[in-house]
Design a protein around this motif. Structure first.
Motif, mmCIF file in Angstrom:
data_model
loop_
_atom_site.group_PDB
_atom_site.id
_atom_site.type_symbol
_atom_site.label_atom_id
_atom_site.label_comp_id
_atom_site.label_asym_id
_atom_site.label_seq_id
_atom_site.Cartn_x
_atom_site.Cartn_y
_atom_site.Cartn_z
ATOM 1 N N ASN A 266 92.741 -41.704 28.936
ATOM 2 C CA ASN A 266 92.608 -43.148 29.078
ATOM 3 C C ASN A 266 91.173 -43.643 28.982
ATOM 4 O OD1 ASN A 266 95.443 -43.341 29.574
ATOM 5 N ND2 ASN A 266 95.084 -42.706 31.693
ATOM 6 N N ASN A 267 90.247 -42.719 28.822
ATOM 7 C CA ASN A 267 88.837 -43.073 28.719
ATOM 8 C C ASN A 267 88.262 -42.640 27.380
ATOM 9 O OD1 ASN A 267 88.247 -44.077 31.554
ATOM 10 N ND2 ASN A 267 89.077 -42.046 32.003
ATOM 11 N N MET A 268 89.021 -42.847 26.320
ATOM 12 C CA MET A 268 88.602 -42.492 24.970
ATOM 13 C C MET A 268 88.753 -43.738 24.100
ATOM 14 S SD MET A 268 87.361 -39.734 23.491
ATOM 15 C CE MET A 268 87.965 -38.332 24.433
ATOM 16 N N PHE A 269 87.663 -44.152 23.474
ATOM 17 C CA PHE A 269 87.650 -45.442 22.793
ATOM 18 C C PHE A 269 86.982 -45.372 21.421
ATOM 19 C CE2 PHE A 269 86.940 -46.126 27.392
ATOM 20 C CZ PHE A 269 88.095 -46.806 27.725
ATOM 21 N N TYR A 270 87.486 -46.187 20.503
ATOM 22 C CA TYR A 270 86.743 -46.527 19.296
ATOM 23 C C TYR A 270 85.936 -47.805 19.528
ATOM 24 C CZ TYR A 270 88.597 -43.060 16.086
ATOM 25 O OH TYR A 270 88.870 -41.882 15.447
ATOM 26 N N GLY A 317 83.851 -41.408 24.722
ATOM 27 C CA GLY A 317 84.783 -41.080 25.785
ATOM 28 C C GLY A 317 84.152 -40.275 26.894
ATOM 29 N N SER A 318 84.944 -39.997 27.915
ATOM 30 C CA SER A 318 84.468 -39.219 29.056
ATOM 31 C C SER A 318 84.620 -37.730 28.782
ATOM 32 C CB SER A 318 85.262 -39.588 30.308
ATOM 33 O OG SER A 318 86.609 -39.139 30.194
ATOM 34 N N ALA A 319 83.805 -36.950 29.476
ATOM 35 C CA ALA A 319 83.910 -35.493 29.369
ATOM 36 C C ALA A 319 85.281 -35.023 29.837
ATOM 37 C CB ALA A 319 82.808 -34.828 30.194
ATOM 38 N N GLY A 320 85.815 -35.696 30.864
ATOM 39 C CA GLY A 320 87.126 -35.311 31.372
ATOM 40 C C GLY A 320 88.227 -35.532 30.362
ATOM 41 N N ASP A 321 88.141 -36.607 29.593
ATOM 42 C CA ASP A 321 89.157 -36.861 28.570
ATOM 43 C C ASP A 321 89.051 -35.846 27.443
ATOM 44 O OD1 ASP A 321 90.280 -38.966 29.907
ATOM 45 O OD2 ASP A 321 90.218 -40.332 28.202
ATOM 46 N N TYR A 322 87.817 -35.533 27.020
ATOM 47 C CA TYR A 322 87.697 -34.532 25.960
ATOM 48 C C TYR A 322 88.153 -33.174 26.464
ATOM 49 C CZ TYR A 322 86.198 -33.098 21.336
ATOM 50 O OH TYR A 322 86.209 -32.646 20.025
ATOM 51 N N ASP A 323 87.982 -32.925 27.763
ATOM 52 C CA ASP A 323 88.473 -31.673 28.344
ATOM 53 C C ASP A 323 89.992 -31.599 28.260
ATOM 54 O OD1 ASP A 323 87.947 -29.156 29.873
ATOM 55 O OD2 ASP A 323 89.149 -30.207 31.395
ATOM 56 N N LYS A 324 90.668 -32.738 28.353
ATOM 57 C CA LYS A 324 92.122 -32.738 28.199
ATOM 58 C C LYS A 324 92.514 -32.348 26.775
ATOM 59 C CE LYS A 324 92.946 -36.210 31.796
ATOM 60 N NZ LYS A 324 93.388 -37.599 32.094
ATOM 61 N N GLY A 409 82.677 -27.845 27.461
ATOM 62 C CA GLY A 409 82.056 -28.992 26.810
ATOM 63 C C GLY A 409 80.709 -29.285 27.438
ATOM 64 N N GLY A 410 79.733 -29.617 26.615
ATOM 65 C CA GLY A 410 78.412 -29.993 27.095
ATOM 66 C C GLY A 410 78.087 -31.396 26.615
ATOM 67 N N TYR A 411 77.556 -32.242 27.507
ATOM 68 C CA TYR A 411 77.385 -33.663 27.195
ATOM 69 C C TYR A 411 76.011 -34.178 27.610
ATOM 70 C CZ TYR A 411 82.336 -33.123 26.577
ATOM 71 O OH TYR A 411 83.546 -32.658 26.138
ATOM 72 N N THR A 412 75.381 -34.870 26.702
ATOM 73 C CA THR A 412 74.133 -35.566 26.930
ATOM 74 C C THR A 412 73.983 -36.554 25.785
ATOM 75 O OG1 THR A 412 71.781 -35.256 27.461
ATOM 76 C CG2 THR A 412 72.701 -33.872 25.706
#
Length: 447
Positions: A266-270, A317-324, A409-412
């Motif tokens: 729910n936290n993934m957007f274009y 998007g959020s790291a949590g969403d990409y983790d899904k 996943g690594g995010y910055t």
């Protein structure tokens, strides 16, 4: 300990379309510091990576940084440090939104695999079946030569070629010479970076919609013969058009109905909603030991609706969403009780889909395989079996290892991604902690 090597050349000379949107090198893939990195959920089982993330923030190489690492379908361990912007009070967390850039490609790739599973596409189907304008393509004799110096394509572009960057298409961040200028003039530049002009970066004229994008692309010659060379390209934007034409739904709607909605992403957007601007991390350019803000979250260009859903670079998007998404891949199409694709489809998408005729020498995937939008392991020391993943232009990286049952996943947020080795060496950091050895930072950048 100095981690990485900041860009030291002038802003104008260090910035190009390739440096801004390219450099994807993932291998598969304290004073005044607002937040200290710490490992949660599974305990401090990644001490080397935790220390490294702390150091990046302490040295102000980045404003904030996060890693999410999990096994199987278990909850991920979170390592986070810093804030959404330099000197800011809002710490990096579960709700932080990151520009995924080319980490969009595996998502688009798996969406196309769903249509293969549905029987609406096949990997070796000619693109001209769907878009007849791609029949009888011409190919440049010299990839950097005159647009008039062409020969007929020896084979048709296929869906397999699009998935694996072997269609012979160009990319403004890779191509040079007349074809690059032609792409820019035609608006064939799907990546969005900033509202403000960036020295050395020509954004090109905007393309109004995906079908115009495809038509303009079909009118230009290919850079290589289809199936002959791995070359980073616009192929996943073409796949966005393919998905829309075949399914009858734009890519963003297709993803929402078939992937994001069912998986709870729910936290993934274009198009980032205005009320989520407070969660969007600032994007920076490392320059002469400092960070120059090029796309502040509060006024980000990603708050504007894009002309269409870019299949190659568009997601935030959020790291949590990409983790899904990674969990779904690791579960071979399944997350919890939700199955979005068959196991055999997911396995096929993560396998090496490149034709045997493809030359990868001197590319980012030399001695590697490539699947549906990401690197695929070949079962060698350089390319471990069961690995699949890709990175993004703003320094992000993500992969799964289906043999070890691992996802990471690594995010910055910094551009270009090869300013530091975090993205290119992220898998090394993860495996070093798993294997009980400290991660080694060479100071080298990614390709």
């Amino acid at each position: 300990m100095t981690i990485g090597k900041p860009a030291t050349s002038s802003l104008g000379s260090s910035f190009s379309r390739r440096s801004v949107l390219g450099g994807i090198g993932t291998g598969a893939m304290l004073a005044g510091m607002p937040g200290l990195a710490f490992a949660k959920e599974l305990g401090s089982s990644f001490p080397g990576l935790t220390k490294l993330i702390n150091q990046y923030v302490a040295d102000k190489k980045v404003a904030g940084m996060m890693a999410m690492i999990g096994f199987g379908q278990a909850k991920a361990q979170v390592i986070s440090a810093g804030s959404l912007k330099l000197g800011g009070d809002k710490l990096v967390g579960a709700d932080t939104l990151w520009r995924m850039y080319s980490q969009t490609k595996p998502v688009t790739g798996m969406a196309a695999m769903m249509l293969v599973e549905d029987g609406l596409l096949s990997l070796d189907q000619p693109l001209s079946d769907i878009f007849p304008e791609f029949a009888d393509m011409q190919v440049l004799v010299d990839p950097e030569g005159a647009l008039e110096d062409v020969v007929p394509a020896k084979a048709p572009i296929t869906i397999r070629h699009l998935q694996t960057h072997t269609a012979g298409l160009g990319y403004t961040i890779i191509s040079k010479g007349p074809i690059q200028k032609a792409y820019l003039a035609a608006g064939l530049t799907p990546g969005r970076v900033s509202r403000s002009p960036i020295p050395g970066v020509d954004p090109g004229a905007p393309t109004p919609d995906i079908m115009t994008f495809v038509k303009r692309l079909s009118e230009l010659p290919l850079v290589y013969q289809p199936g002959s060379k791995w070359s980073y390209s616009l192929s996943h934007d073409v796949l966005s058009a393919v998905i829309e034409k075949v399914s009858g739904k734009p890519l963003d709607q297709f993803l929402q109905e078939r992937m994001f909605g069912p998986l709870g992403m729910n936290n993934m957007f274009y198009h980032v909603p205005a009320d989520r601007a407070v969660d969007l991390a600032d994007n920076y350019a490392p320059f002469a030991g400092s960070l120059i803000p090029i796309d502040p979250g509060a006024t980000s260009i990603f708050l504007d609706k894009p002309p269409f859903a870019f299949g190659s670079t568009g997601l935030v998007g959020s790291a949590g969403d990409y983790d899904k998404f990674l969990q779904m891949l690791l579960g071979f199409g399944k997350l919890g009780d939700v199955q979005v694709m068959k196991p055999e489809t997911a396995k096929l998408g993560m396998s090496n889909l490149m034709p045997d005729t493809v030359d990868t020498r001197g590319t980012w995937v030399a001695k590697q395989g490539f699947g549906a939008g990401g690197r695929s392991g070949l079962g060698t020391a350089d390319s471990p079996a069961g690995t699949f993943g890709w990175g993004g232009a703003a320094g992000t990286a993500a992969f799964v290892d289906t043999v070890r049952g691992l996802r990471a996943g690594g995010y910055t947020q910094y551009i270009p991604s090869n300013s530091y080795p975090f993205q290119s060496d992220f898998p090394k950091y993860v495996y070093a902690d798993l294997d009980g050895s400290a991660p080694v930072d060479t100071g080298k950048t990614s390709p």
